[in-house]
Design a protein around this motif. Structure first.
Motif, short mmCIF file in Angstrom:
data_model
loop_
_atom_site.label_atom_id
_atom_site.label_comp_id
_atom_site.label_asym_id
_atom_site.label_seq_id
_atom_site.Cartn_x
_atom_site.Cartn_y
_atom_site.Cartn_z
N TYR A 1 -2.27 -0.04 -9.05
CA TYR A 1 -3.64 0.48 -8.92
C TYR A 1 -3.62 1.92 -8.38
O TYR A 1 -2.86 2.24 -7.46
N VAL B 1 -5.99 -2.37 -0.36
CA VAL B 1 -6.43 -2.15 -1.74
C VAL B 1 -6.55 -3.48 -2.49
O VAL B 1 -7.54 -3.76 -3.14
N TRP B 2 -5.50 -4.32 -2.38
CA TRP B 2 -5.47 -5.59 -3.09
C TRP B 2 -5.84 -6.73 -2.15
O TRP B 2 -5.24 -6.90 -1.10
N ALA C 1 -6.54 6.20 -3.32
CA ALA C 1 -5.71 5.06 -2.90
C ALA C 1 -4.71 4.72 -4.01
O ALA C 1 -4.95 5.00 -5.19
N VAL D 1 -3.47 5.01 1.40
CA VAL D 1 -4.75 4.40 1.81
C VAL D 1 -5.43 5.34 2.81
O VAL D 1 -4.75 6.12 3.50
N SER E 1 -6.63 5.29 -7.51
CA SER E 1 -8.00 5.82 -7.49
C SER E 1 -7.98 7.20 -6.83
O SER E 1 -6.95 7.63 -6.28
N ASN F 1 0.85 -1.20 0.00
CA ASN F 1 0.00 0.00 0.00
C ASN F 1 0.88 1.25 0.00
O ASN F 1 1.80 1.37 0.81
N THR G 1 -12.74 -0.81 -9.82
CA THR G 1 -12.35 -2.13 -9.32
C THR G 1 -11.65 -2.89 -10.44
O THR G 1 -12.19 -3.01 -11.55
N ALA H 1 -13.26 5.44 -7.95
CA ALA H 1 -12.45 4.34 -7.44
C ALA H 1 -12.92 3.06 -8.12
O ALA H 1 -13.85 2.40 -7.66
N GLY I 1 -8.36 -5.32 -6.89
CA GLY I 1 -7.86 -4.05 -6.38
C GLY I 1 -8.93 -2.98 -6.47
O GLY I 1 -9.54 -2.79 -7.53
N THR I 2 -9.18 -2.28 -5.36
CA THR I 2 -10.18 -1.21 -5.38
C THR I 2 -9.94 -0.21 -4.25
O THR I 2 -9.41 -0.56 -3.19
N GLY I 3 -10.34 1.04 -4.52
CA GLY I 3 -10.30 2.09 -3.48
C GLY I 3 -11.70 2.42 -3.00
O GLY I 3 -11.89 3.46 -2.35
#
Length: 493
Positions: free
Chosen positions: A418, A313-314, A335, A306, A420, A303, A427, A425, A324-326
């Motif tokens: 990744y 995130v992952w 993120a 964050v 965002s 990270n 995915t 954000a 992976g997403t914020g």
């Protein structure tokens, strides 16, 4: 740099690759890292067990095997002992005027009709008269011939032994056959006077020094050709074992010759492939492969930015793979995080390709927000040529073949990067990934002794196992120099 005296040889282009069409995958793996006596024993362990045919004529017998191993397209018998032309009739039937000839006669080990007696690598069809004349003599250089049919000489050598000598065009074939026999059957007891002229008891070296020195010389002068490779492949289909001295023309050097102090590596050395009218095509092999719905693939997460310390995130998902997403708690967060592969070793490869299967949703322009990188020697490079999803659904698509050729020969990590922000954000889901590659070739096509390379001009340098050498002046040991279509074997002390 001091040159080693090397007999000139001419060879078809030989390819360094681990997975050739006719060599079973992993067949020679146990040879890696071994040298000298230990290497010879490892070879013995691979080739000593064979499913041999019954001796003689008829279905499932020697002549049935010869129909596959020693028949030309027009039906002619390949006779390595004479220039006579004879033709096969029915499959399995013996050919008139010909015998089954042993390179190593059974009298050499006491007469037992054992596996060695029936081994097709030890057997060839031969014209009867020369077969009788050569008797049970060992192979060597004849200086005074009593019989000479224009292909095979029988007589006396400088050492006073009764010997037979093949024609120049067959010397390498028989030399590699003798090396095979002295390795596959190194545990036999040599009981006849003829046998002990070229053989000694024990696992190593088995061949006497004068014999292996001569056979190495002959094997260099008469390189592996299409006929020999095809026979090796044909016998393998019948017996389930191969002659490694045909597959690896320089293996003899690691067992008896100038490279006995160097570890052998079957994955990175000069080898022969099945010859054809078309150029040999290097075989692609898998270097790394993982399915992330069932495994992490040994990837690690890092990270960078964050919203809080508990935010990841992952994460790995059993249905979607790495995700992976914020986005969390019904809102988007700024993120940034990395999903990094384990080290992927492209050493020895001239080409490499990355492919992966992925989906992106809630992201208007994935290719401007997300990226895939390569970390190599501490430097990070963003990869181009990736096929990106539209960013507005959960449909998985293939990335396409993403070239890693710029990193061939090096060790790398693949990074899924990744990002965002507070308003968007997306995915990113990655279900599976693979890296494939094509092995490097040495390009060694000839070895010359009569001159020397001009080190002030461009050249390429390789170690004895086919690895590229970037700084030859600092390298200690045997070096292969390739320049202007010529190749030299040299010693740097």
């Amino acid at each position: 740099m001091k040159r080693i005296f090397v007999t000139a040889i001419t060879m078809a282009m030989l390819t360094a690759t681990a997975a050739l069409a006719q060599i079973p995958k992993n067949y020679y793996n146990s040879l890696k890292g071994k040298k000298g006596a230990e290497l010879k024993m490892a070879v013995h362990n691979i080739i000593s067990n064979a499913t041999v045919l019954s001796y003689g004529s008829g279905t499932g017998h020697t002549w049935d095997g010869f129909y596959s191993t020693d028949r030309l397209d027009d039906g002619q018998v390949v006779d390595r002992y004479s220039n006579d032309k004879r033709y096969f009739g029915s499959k399995g039937k013996s050919v008139s005027g010909m015998n089954i000839e042993h390179s190593f006669p059974k009298s050499w080990w006491g007469g037992s009709e054992n596996q060695a007696y029936k081994d097709l690598y030890n057997l060839m069809p031969s014209e009867q008269k020369i077969n009788s004349a050569k008797s049970n003599y060992p192979m060597g250089k004849v200086t005074s011939a009593s019989t000479n049919n224009g292909c095979t000489k029988v007589g006396t050598g400088t050492n006073g032994y009764k010997l037979w000598e093949p024609a120049d065009k067959w010397k390498g074939d028989f030399a590699r056959g003798y090396m095979y026999m002295a390795t596959a059957y190194q545990d036999l007891t040599w009981s006849s006077e003829q046998a002990t002229q070229i053989l000694q008891q024990g696992d190593y070296p088995t061949l006497r020094e004068w014999a292996y020195t001569l056979y190495i010389e002959w094997a260099k002068e008469d390189a592996v050709d299409q006929t020999e490779v095809k026979r090796n492949n044909a016998v393998y289909k019948i017996q389930g074992n191969r002659n490694p001295f045909v597959d690896f023309p320089n293996l003899m050097e690691y067992i008896w010759g100038d490279s006995i102090n160097y570890a052998f590596d079957p994955e990175n050395t000069v080898t022969t492939s099945e010859y054809s009218d078309d150029p040999v095509q290097p075989t692609e092999e898998t270097i790394y492969k993982a399915t992330f719905t069932s495994e992490t693939g040994n990837f690690t997460t890092t990270n960078i930015t964050v919203p809080n310390n508990d935010f990841e995130v992952w994460t790995q998902d059993s249905k979607y793979g790495w995700k992976g997403t914020g986005y969390a708690n019904n809102r988007a967060y700024a993120a940034e995080a990395l999903l990094t592969s384990p080290e992927i070793d492209l050493t020895g490869f001239s080409e490499a390709t990355l492919t992966f299967n992925h989906a992106v949703n809630f992201c208007k322009s994935p290719q401007t927000t997300l990226c895939v990188e390569v970390v190599c020697n501490g430097m990070t490079t963003t990869l181009d040529g990736i096929t990106w999803p539209t960013g507005n659904n959960w449909t998985f698509i293939d990335s396409g073949e993403v070239s890693l050729n710029a990193f061939a020969g090096k060790k790398i990590n693949i990074v899924f990067h990744y990002k965002s922000n507070d308003t968007e954000a997306g995915t990113w889901e990655i279900k599976k990934m693979s890296v494939t590659g094509t092995r490097s070739t040495t390009g060694i096509s000839s070895v010359t002794q009569s001159d020397a390379p001009d080190m002030s001009k461009p050249y390429k340098a390789y170690s004895i196992d086919g690895q590229s050498i970037t700084s030859p002046k600092d390298y200690k040991g045997i070096i292969i120099i390739v320049q202007d279509g010529k190749t030299w074997k040299m010693m740097n002390r």
